[in-house]
Design a protein around this motif. Structure first.
Motif, mmCIF file in Angstrom:
data_model
loop_
_atom_site.group_PDB
_atom_site.id
_atom_site.type_symbol
_atom_site.label_atom_id
_atom_site.label_comp_id
_atom_site.label_asym_id
_atom_site.label_seq_id
_atom_site.Cartn_x
_atom_site.Cartn_y
_atom_site.Cartn_z
ATOM 1 N N GLY A 168 92.479 44.457 62.410
ATOM 2 C CA GLY A 168 93.108 43.764 61.057
ATOM 3 C C GLY A 168 93.406 42.698 61.427
ATOM 4 O O GLY A 168 94.091 42.082 60.235
ATOM 5 N N ALA A 193 102.394 46.883 54.821
ATOM 6 C CA ALA A 193 102.762 48.501 55.161
ATOM 7 C C ALA A 193 104.058 48.934 55.336
ATOM 8 O O ALA A 193 103.975 48.796 56.529
ATOM 9 C CB ALA A 193 101.424 48.499 54.867
ATOM 10 N N ILE A 203 86.962 56.011 53.488
ATOM 11 C CA ILE A 203 86.281 57.007 53.707
ATOM 12 C C ILE A 203 86.974 57.453 55.030
ATOM 13 O O ILE A 203 87.063 56.926 55.689
ATOM 14 C CB ILE A 203 84.417 56.459 54.045
ATOM 15 N N VAL A 260 98.467 46.137 56.733
ATOM 16 C CA VAL A 260 100.260 46.211 57.562
ATOM 17 C C VAL A 260 99.757 45.214 58.754
ATOM 18 O O VAL A 260 100.549 44.792 59.628
ATOM 19 C CB VAL A 260 99.298 47.454 59.122
ATOM 20 N N GLY A 318 87.577 43.672 54.154
ATOM 21 C CA GLY A 318 86.163 42.757 53.122
ATOM 22 C C GLY A 318 86.336 43.831 51.382
ATOM 23 O O GLY A 318 86.199 42.868 50.785
ATOM 24 N N VAL A 319 86.831 45.459 51.404
ATOM 25 C CA VAL A 319 87.285 45.885 50.366
ATOM 26 C C VAL A 319 87.652 45.706 49.420
ATOM 27 O O VAL A 319 87.215 45.439 48.283
ATOM 28 C CB VAL A 319 86.561 48.085 50.556
ATOM 29 N N CYS A 363 80.847 46.380 57.768
ATOM 30 C CA CYS A 363 81.751 47.369 56.985
ATOM 31 C C CYS A 363 82.522 48.040 57.492
ATOM 32 O O CYS A 363 81.827 48.539 58.772
ATOM 33 C CB CYS A 363 80.445 47.674 56.078
HETATM 34 N N1 APR Z 1 98.494 50.146 55.072
HETATM 35 C C1 APR Z 1 98.100 49.076 55.049
HETATM 36 N N2 APR Z 1 97.015 48.730 55.666
HETATM 37 C C2 APR Z 1 96.315 49.300 56.549
HETATM 38 C C3 APR Z 1 96.436 50.329 57.052
HETATM 39 C C4 APR Z 1 97.994 50.573 56.650
HETATM 40 N N3 APR Z 1 98.079 52.262 57.273
HETATM 41 N N4 APR Z 1 95.898 50.396 58.332
HETATM 42 C C5 APR Z 1 94.717 49.327 58.377
HETATM 43 N N5 APR Z 1 95.522 48.603 56.893
HETATM 44 C C6 APR Z 1 94.150 47.250 56.680
HETATM 45 C C7 APR Z 1 93.811 46.872 58.121
HETATM 46 O O1 APR Z 1 94.784 45.763 58.794
HETATM 47 C C8 APR Z 1 92.759 45.842 57.396
HETATM 48 O O2 APR Z 1 93.169 44.812 56.693
HETATM 49 O O3 APR Z 1 93.168 47.908 56.045
HETATM 50 C C9 APR Z 1 92.052 46.675 56.253
HETATM 51 C C10 APR Z 1 90.684 47.713 56.167
HETATM 52 O O4 APR Z 1 89.467 46.789 56.547
HETATM 53 P P1 APR Z 1 88.456 46.726 56.808
HETATM 54 O O5 APR Z 1 88.343 47.157 57.932
HETATM 55 O O6 APR Z 1 87.837 45.364 56.537
HETATM 56 O O7 APR Z 1 87.621 47.955 56.091
HETATM 57 P P2 APR Z 1 86.504 47.525 54.769
HETATM 58 O O8 APR Z 1 84.812 47.388 55.053
HETATM 59 O O9 APR Z 1 87.573 46.849 54.334
HETATM 60 O O10 APR Z 1 86.452 49.080 54.045
HETATM 61 C C11 APR Z 1 87.491 49.987 54.048
HETATM 62 O O11 APR Z 1 86.259 51.337 52.584
HETATM 63 O O12 APR Z 1 84.017 51.718 52.924
HETATM 64 C C12 APR Z 1 85.635 52.331 53.071
HETATM 65 O O13 APR Z 1 85.046 52.959 55.259
HETATM 66 C C13 APR Z 1 85.453 51.658 54.521
HETATM 67 O O14 APR Z 1 87.150 52.771 55.228
HETATM 68 C C14 APR Z 1 86.516 51.995 54.956
HETATM 69 C C15 APR Z 1 87.315 51.062 53.693
#
Ligand code: APR
Ligand code: ZN
Ligand code: ZN
Length: 360
Positions: free
Chosen positions: A351, A230, A279, A211, A189-190, A39
């Protein structure tokens, strides 16, 4: 001794090592992990965006089989399959008492107690009280939820964080209704689990924003009806166009950044609701003018662990999995070994992909 992935200090590389786990004490349960999801919060803990004690074993999205129980444990027996809960509620504090166990005032206590030790005797802390990046772990009885029948143990790991978080944000926190519009920012994943939850709610349109252009196909597979790249200046406008000129009823921020919280808020209609799921760090500041807060009369709130009570909500999720409405397999884009967690962190930072699942 069990094999575990250790973070010796914030910013240090992860290392595969052996940890001496004590037999479970009173009220504690030993679990042999089948799988653990990687995560973004693990990445944030490892690089200091979120605070953690070290040395620590990260990993908080896991499922496995109980191998031993300590004195007084009644919820599970050796041999039971369980999902790990990283925010076990105490049941006795003020917030547990008023029915908000996800905000339990004592839920973090397990995270700050030593659970095992290295060969030299140094104590090791369990990441978020769980320490799922290990062959076996010892957790509080409150941190295990029996796995309902008919759910594969490995993919069940995802129920423990991404799916409970995303599903609960939509169904428990925002209470999305059929026909309402939804925008999801951030498709890890979230965010992907949030899309699936919006699909289950019968929302529409369901707009996915990221993005990374390679997330489009993944997003559509999880229920998105539209995909937007984005862009701070144009996304809110594009969302308004897709929602009859009003803006969206609901926005979900699944990134954890100030600018995406602000963008999500701007994309909602007058009176719309933004639910922050990501977060961010404490230096991330979001600003709003006093006038726009009044004029738009929007709601901005956060959903912690999907405002869920895992013991009640995991059986609900399991029912959705059994009926085919919730697709856990689709979330898993990479099945990896514990040695490959650094590459999974790298994919997240860039990403790429959906969930990486460590299979033990
Ligand atoms: N605008 C849109 N999407 C973005 C941006 C942005 N400026 N910056 C990053 N992203 C996208 C990434 O490309 C990626 O697809 O956000 C996504 C984040 O996904 P993961 O890194 O896999 O994170 P995930 O485990 O899903 O967690 C998301 O939830 O539980 C919290 O701490 C965790 O803050 C985190 C969030
Ligand atoms: Zn998580
Ligand atoms: Zn409590």
């Amino acid at each position: 001794m069990v094999r575990a992935v250790l973070l010796s200090a914030v910013g240090a590389p992860l290392e595969l090592t052996e940890i001496d786990l004590p037999e479970p004490g009173p009220g504690r349960v030993r679990v042999k992990l089948a799988a653990a999801g990687v995560c973004h919060s693990d990445l944030s803990l490892s690089n200091g965006t979120l605070r953690t004690e070290t040395p620590t074993v990260l990993g908080h999205e896991g499922a496995g089989t109980v191998t031993a129980v300590g004195e007084g444990v009644t919820a599970v027996r050796p041999g039971d399959q369980v999902v790990l809960n990283w925010a076990p509620a105490c049941g006795g504090c003020h917030l547990c008492g008023i029915g908000e166990p996800w905000l339990c005032e004592r839920s973090g206590e397990g995270a700050t107690s030593v659970y095992g030790s290295l060969a030299d005797g140094t104590g090791v802390y369990p990441g978020l009280g769980v320490a799922a990046f290990a062959e076996e772990t010892v957790v509080a009885e409150r941190a295990v939820v029996p796995l309902p029948e008919g759910i594969p143990l490995t993919s069940a790991a995802l129920l423990g964080c991404a799916v409970l978080t995303g599903y609960g944000a939509v169904h428990n926190a925002a209470r999305v209704r059929e026909g309402e519009s939804v925008v999801v920012y951030g498709l890890g994943g979230v965010g992907l689990a949030t899309l699936q939850a919006a699909r289950i709610a019968g929302a529409g349109p369901i707009v996915a924003v990221d993005v990374s252009p390679e997330k489009e196909e993944l997003a559509r597979r999880h229920g998105a009806t539209e995909f937007l790249l984005a862009d701070d200046r144009t996304t809110a406008k594009a969302v308004r166009k897709l929602t009859g000129g009003h803006g969206t009823d609901h926005a979900f921020e699944c990134v954890g950044r100030a600018d995406t919280i602000r963008a999500a808020w701007s994309a909602t209609r007058r009176g719309g609701r933004t639910t922050v799921v990501g977060i961010g760090g404490k230096e991330e500041l979001v600003s709003f003018s006093a006038l726009e807060i009044f004029y738009f009369a929007r709601t901005l709130t956060a959903s912690v662990y999907g405002n869920s009570d895992p013991a009640k909500d995991i059986p609900v999720l399991a029912e959705h999995v059994r009926s085919g409405r919730l697709d856990l397999e689709a979330l898993i884009t990479d099945r990896i070994s514990p040695e490959e967690i650094p590459e999974a962190f790298e994919r997240m930072a860039q990403g790429r992909g959906g969930r990486s699942l460590v299979v033990f």
